[in-house]
Motif scaffolding. Structure first.
Motif, PDB file in Angstrom:
ATOM      1  N   GLU A 149     -38.048-112.747  62.099  1.00  0.00           N
ATOM      2  CA  GLU A 149     -37.009-112.125  61.283  1.00  0.00           C
ATOM      3  C   GLU A 149     -37.377-112.174  59.814  1.00  0.00           C
ATOM      4  N   GLY A 150     -36.932-111.173  59.101  1.00  0.00           N
ATOM      5  CA  GLY A 150     -37.139-111.152  57.664  1.00  0.00           C
ATOM      6  C   GLY A 150     -36.185-112.092  56.974  1.00  0.00           C
ATOM      7  N   VAL A 151     -36.675-112.845  56.026  1.00  0.00           N
ATOM      8  CA  VAL A 151     -35.875-113.818  55.289  1.00  0.00           C
ATOM      9  C   VAL A 151     -35.542-113.314  53.893  1.00  0.00           C
ATOM     10  N   SER A 152     -36.561-112.877  53.182  1.00  0.00           N
ATOM     11  CA  SER A 152     -36.367-112.431  51.810  1.00  0.00           C
ATOM     12  C   SER A 152     -37.590-111.653  51.363  1.00  0.00           C
ATOM     13  N   CYS A 153     -37.408-110.817  50.352  1.00  0.00           N
ATOM     14  CA  CYS A 153     -38.558-110.119  49.788  1.00  0.00           C
ATOM     15  C   CYS A 153     -38.305-109.871  48.311  1.00  0.00           C
ATOM     16  N   ILE A 154     -39.393-109.673  47.581  1.00  0.00           N
ATOM     17  CA  ILE A 154     -39.304-109.421  46.145  1.00  0.00           C
ATOM     18  C   ILE A 154     -40.291-108.347  45.756  1.00  0.00           C
ATOM     19  N   ASP A 182     -28.707-112.284  55.489  1.00  0.00           N
ATOM     20  CA  ASP A 182     -27.380-112.886  55.354  1.00  0.00           C
ATOM     21  C   ASP A 182     -27.400-114.380  55.667  1.00  0.00           C
ATOM     22  N   SER A 183     -28.255-114.776  56.581  1.00  0.00           N
ATOM     23  CA  SER A 183     -28.292-116.171  57.018  1.00  0.00           C
ATOM     24  C   SER A 183     -28.788-117.128  55.937  1.00  0.00           C
ATOM     25  N   VAL A 184     -29.424-116.602  54.898  1.00  0.00           N
ATOM     26  CA  VAL A 184     -29.975-117.485  53.862  1.00  0.00           C
ATOM     27  C   VAL A 184     -29.396-117.207  52.479  1.00  0.00           C
ATOM     28  N   LYS A 185     -28.555-116.191  52.357  1.00  0.00           N
ATOM     29  CA  LYS A 185     -27.976-115.865  51.048  1.00  0.00           C
ATOM     30  C   LYS A 185     -27.233-117.058  50.472  1.00  0.00           C
ATOM     31  N   GLY A 186     -27.471-117.305  49.202  1.00  0.00           N
ATOM     32  CA  GLY A 186     -26.826-118.415  48.537  1.00  0.00           C
ATOM     33  C   GLY A 186     -27.536-119.738  48.707  1.00  0.00           C
ATOM     34  N   ARG A 187     -28.509-119.778  49.612  1.00  0.00           N
ATOM     35  CA  ARG A 187     -29.246-121.031  49.855  1.00  0.00           C
ATOM     36  C   ARG A 187     -30.717-120.903  49.480  1.00  0.00           C
ATOM     37  N   PHE A 188     -31.290-119.731  49.674  1.00  0.00           N
ATOM     38  CA  PHE A 188     -32.711-119.499  49.388  1.00  0.00           C
ATOM     39  C   PHE A 188     -32.838-118.610  48.152  1.00  0.00           C
ATOM     40  N   SER A 192     -30.072-126.548  50.787  1.00  0.00           N
ATOM     41  CA  SER A 192     -29.008-126.669  51.792  1.00  0.00           C
ATOM     42  C   SER A 192     -29.546-126.306  53.175  1.00  0.00           C
ATOM     43  N   LEU A 193     -30.699-126.843  53.478  1.00  0.00           N
ATOM     44  CA  LEU A 193     -31.363-126.490  54.728  1.00  0.00           C
ATOM     45  C   LEU A 193     -30.549-126.913  55.943  1.00  0.00           C
ATOM     46  N   LYS A 194     -30.657-126.093  56.968  1.00  0.00           N
ATOM     47  CA  LYS A 194     -29.954-126.328  58.225  1.00  0.00           C
ATOM     48  C   LYS A 194     -30.976-126.430  59.361  1.00  0.00           C
TER      49      LYS A 194
END
Length: 119
Positions: A46-51, A62-68, A85-87
């Motif tokens: 799954e994609g996590v983030s990109c820049i 959505d699963s990492v917004k606000g944490r990563f 805030s790792l889970k």
């Protein structure tokens, strides 16, 4: 030769933090979008983030917004993924990849780095 080198993975406790690094060579960051992906055992990647370094725009799952937080350092040709805030569900192998400007797919991939979140 285009190369991506991911590093920084390891063991973290729930609620803890890690910073992943993706060192790139063989191309100019401004001409690419760099993405972070992850794959947990038995699950699809799954994609996590990109820049997009040239304008600093970024996106997050959505699963990492606000944490990563993703960031880039053009001088060092490195993209970072700051994870807080790792889970336990963040446990996965994390990969960085590069998508050339104008392309619709990530064409270059680095090796993965393992992130394990456990108490």
């Amino acid at each position: 030769e285009v190369q991506l080198q991911a590093s920084g993975g390891g063991l973290a406790q729930p609620g803890g933090s890690l910073r992943l690094s993706c060192a790139v060579s063989g191309f100019d960051l401004d001409d690419y979008t760099i993405g972070w992906f992850r794959q947990a055992p038995g699950k699809e990647r799954e994609g996590v983030s990109c820049i997009r370094e040239r304008d600093g725009s970024s996106t997050y799952a959505d699963s990492v917004k606000g944490r990563f937080t993703i960031s880039g350092d053009s001088a060092k040709n490195t993209v970072y993924l700051h994870m807080s805030s790792l889970k336990p569900e963040d446990t996965a192998v994390y990969y960085c990849a590069a998508k050339p400007r104008g392309s619709f797919r990530y064409e270059y991939w680095g090796q993965g780095t393992q992130v394990t979140v456990s108490s």
